[in-house]
Design a protein around this motif. Structure first.
Motif, PDB file in Angstrom:
ATOM      1  N   LEU A  24     -16.877  -3.246 -49.813  1.00 32.79           N
ATOM      2  CA  LEU A  24     -17.980  -2.722 -48.987  1.00 32.79           C
ATOM      3  C   LEU A  24     -18.772  -3.835 -48.312  1.00 32.79           C
ATOM      4  CD1 LEU A  24     -18.350   0.375 -48.997  1.00 32.79           C
ATOM      5  CD2 LEU A  24     -17.318  -0.410 -51.124  1.00 32.79           C
ATOM      6  N   ARG A  25     -18.393  -5.086 -48.539  1.00 34.23           N
ATOM      7  CA  ARG A  25     -19.179  -6.231 -48.052  1.00 34.23           C
ATOM      8  C   ARG A  25     -19.301  -6.220 -46.528  1.00 34.23           C
ATOM      9  NH1 ARG A  25     -14.020  -7.579 -48.080  1.00 34.23           N
ATOM     10  NH2 ARG A  25     -13.253  -9.050 -46.510  1.00 34.23           N
ATOM     11  N   CYS A  26     -20.375  -6.849 -46.070  1.00 36.10           N
ATOM     12  CA  CYS A  26     -20.507  -7.049 -44.633  1.00 36.10           C
ATOM     13  C   CYS A  26     -19.514  -8.131 -44.205  1.00 36.10           C
ATOM     14  CB  CYS A  26     -21.931  -7.471 -44.277  1.00 36.10           C
ATOM     15  SG  CYS A  26     -22.157  -7.655 -42.491  1.00 36.10           S
ATOM     16  N   ARG A  27     -18.832  -7.896 -43.092  1.00 38.60           N
ATOM     17  CA  ARG A  27     -17.790  -8.827 -42.646  1.00 38.60           C
ATOM     18  C   ARG A  27     -18.343 -10.102 -42.051  1.00 38.60           C
ATOM     19  NH1 ARG A  27     -15.873  -4.808 -45.762  1.00 38.60           N
ATOM     20  NH2 ARG A  27     -13.633  -4.576 -45.551  1.00 38.60           N
ATOM     21  N   ASP A  28     -19.666 -10.272 -42.007  1.00 40.35           N
ATOM     22  CA  ASP A  28     -20.219 -11.544 -41.538  1.00 40.35           C
ATOM     23  C   ASP A  28     -20.392 -12.541 -42.678  1.00 40.35           C
ATOM     24  OD1 ASP A  28     -22.457 -10.766 -42.958  1.00 40.35           O
ATOM     25  OD2 ASP A  28     -23.797 -10.703 -41.232  1.00 40.35           O
ATOM     26  N   GLY A  29     -19.987 -12.147 -43.897  1.00 37.65           N
ATOM     27  CA  GLY A  29     -20.045 -13.065 -45.025  1.00 37.65           C
ATOM     28  C   GLY A  29     -21.368 -13.091 -45.756  1.00 37.65           C
ATOM     29  N   SER A  30     -22.298 -12.224 -45.411  1.00 37.18           N
ATOM     30  CA  SER A  30     -23.589 -12.225 -46.101  1.00 37.18           C
ATOM     31  C   SER A  30     -23.398 -11.837 -47.572  1.00 37.18           C
ATOM     32  CB  SER A  30     -24.563 -11.273 -45.420  1.00 37.18           C
ATOM     33  OG  SER A  30     -24.450  -9.976 -45.957  1.00 37.18           O
ATOM     34  N   GLY A  59     -18.015  -1.522 -44.098  1.00 40.40           N
ATOM     35  CA  GLY A  59     -18.896  -0.855 -45.046  1.00 40.40           C
ATOM     36  C   GLY A  59     -20.337  -1.179 -44.686  1.00 40.40           C
ATOM     37  N   TYR A  60     -20.997  -1.923 -45.574  1.00 38.84           N
ATOM     38  CA  TYR A  60     -22.357  -2.351 -45.281  1.00 38.84           C
ATOM     39  C   TYR A  60     -22.353  -3.328 -44.104  1.00 38.84           C
ATOM     40  CZ  TYR A  60     -26.724  -4.910 -45.687  1.00 38.84           C
ATOM     41  OH  TYR A  60     -27.916  -5.509 -45.407  1.00 38.84           O
ATOM     42  N   ARG A  61     -23.358  -3.215 -43.246  1.00 44.47           N
ATOM     43  CA  ARG A  61     -23.539  -4.170 -42.153  1.00 44.47           C
ATOM     44  C   ARG A  61     -24.979  -4.673 -42.135  1.00 44.47           C
ATOM     45  NH1 ARG A  61     -21.232  -0.470 -37.267  1.00 44.47           N
ATOM     46  NH2 ARG A  61     -19.058  -0.265 -37.981  1.00 44.47           N
ATOM     47  N   THR A  62     -25.141  -5.981 -42.015  1.00 48.35           N
ATOM     48  CA  THR A  62     -26.467  -6.531 -41.724  1.00 48.35           C
ATOM     49  C   THR A  62     -26.813  -6.154 -40.282  1.00 48.35           C
ATOM     50  OG1 THR A  62     -25.550  -8.591 -40.882  1.00 48.35           O
ATOM     51  CG2 THR A  62     -26.046  -8.520 -43.246  1.00 48.35           C
ATOM     52  N   ALA A  63     -28.093  -6.248 -39.951  1.00 52.87           N
ATOM     53  CA  ALA A  63     -28.524  -5.913 -38.593  1.00 52.87           C
ATOM     54  C   ALA A  63     -27.816  -6.805 -37.575  1.00 52.87           C
ATOM     55  CB  ALA A  63     -30.036  -6.055 -38.473  1.00 52.87           C
ATOM     56  N   ALA A  64     -27.670  -8.089 -37.900  1.00 51.69           N
ATOM     57  CA  ALA A  64     -27.026  -9.022 -36.961  1.00 51.69           C
ATOM     58  C   ALA A  64     -25.565  -8.654 -36.747  1.00 51.69           C
ATOM     59  CB  ALA A  64     -27.137 -10.451 -37.484  1.00 51.69           C
ATOM     60  N   HIS A  65     -24.870  -8.338 -37.828  1.00 48.05           N
ATOM     61  CA  HIS A  65     -23.451  -7.992 -37.691  1.00 48.05           C
ATOM     62  C   HIS A  65     -23.281  -6.652 -36.978  1.00 48.05           C
ATOM     63  CE1 HIS A  65     -19.206  -8.084 -38.465  1.00 48.05           C
ATOM     64  NE2 HIS A  65     -19.256  -6.903 -39.058  1.00 48.05           N
ATOM     65  N   ASN A  66     -24.166  -5.709 -37.294  1.00 46.01           N
ATOM     66  CA  ASN A  66     -24.087  -4.405 -36.634  1.00 46.01           C
ATOM     67  C   ASN A  66     -24.230  -4.556 -35.120  1.00 46.01           C
ATOM     68  OD1 ASN A  66     -23.986  -1.415 -36.880  1.00 46.01           O
ATOM     69  ND2 ASN A  66     -26.031  -1.572 -35.996  1.00 46.01           N
TER      70      ASN A  66
END
Ligand code: ZN
Length: 136
Positions: A24-30, A59-66
């Motif tokens: 579910l991790r954000c794909r930006d590596g956060s 899955g989950y996305r940070t605002a920047a990645h979204n």
């Protein structure tokens, strides 16, 4: 309930029999990973119904990645309530129809069928309280 995990600390932890935090991790590596318990129930139901591997492509996305991937401003991915999935050997339509049967009066289901310029299709599912259906 939406819970917060650390990818470094909890990455291998199981959220359901067939799913780990890292999926579910954000794909930006956060490191922060937000996940709704209800989403995991939904995904595990889908996994067991079809008896096939479920791949979570987002899955989950940070605002920047979204923003980077062109997600909606109020995307459920920002809250840890959404997943974009593919089920091995099962059509977008069949996955979406089953997800809808689990959430007849609530939740989001988006169909993203394969088309020109899109090599594979996927289904977006989320656990919002109201009902939303769309085709992308
Ligand atoms: Zn999505």
């Amino acid at each position: 309930m939406i819970r917060q995990y650390s990818l470094a600390r909890d990455g291998e932890r199981r959220l359901a029999p067939d799913f780990k935090v890292r999926e579910l991790r954000c794909r930006d590596g956060s490191d922060t990973v937000m996940v709704d318990d209800a989403l995991m129930l939904l995904l595990q139901c889908i996994r067991e119904h079809f008896g096939k591997a479920v791949t979570i492509t987002s899955g989950y996305r940070t605002a920047a990645h979204n923003a980077a991937v062109g997600g909606a401003k109020s995307s459920q991915h920002l809250l840890g309530r959404a997943a974009d999935i593919r089920v091995q050997g099962v059509s977008v339509e069949d996955v979406a129809a089953y997800a809808e049967s689990l959430m007849p009066d609530w939740g989001g289901v988006g169909r993203y069928p394969m088309k020109a310029g899109r090599a594979t299709g996927w289904v977006h599912v989320d656990t919002r309280a109201d009902k939303a259906r769309w085709r992308g």
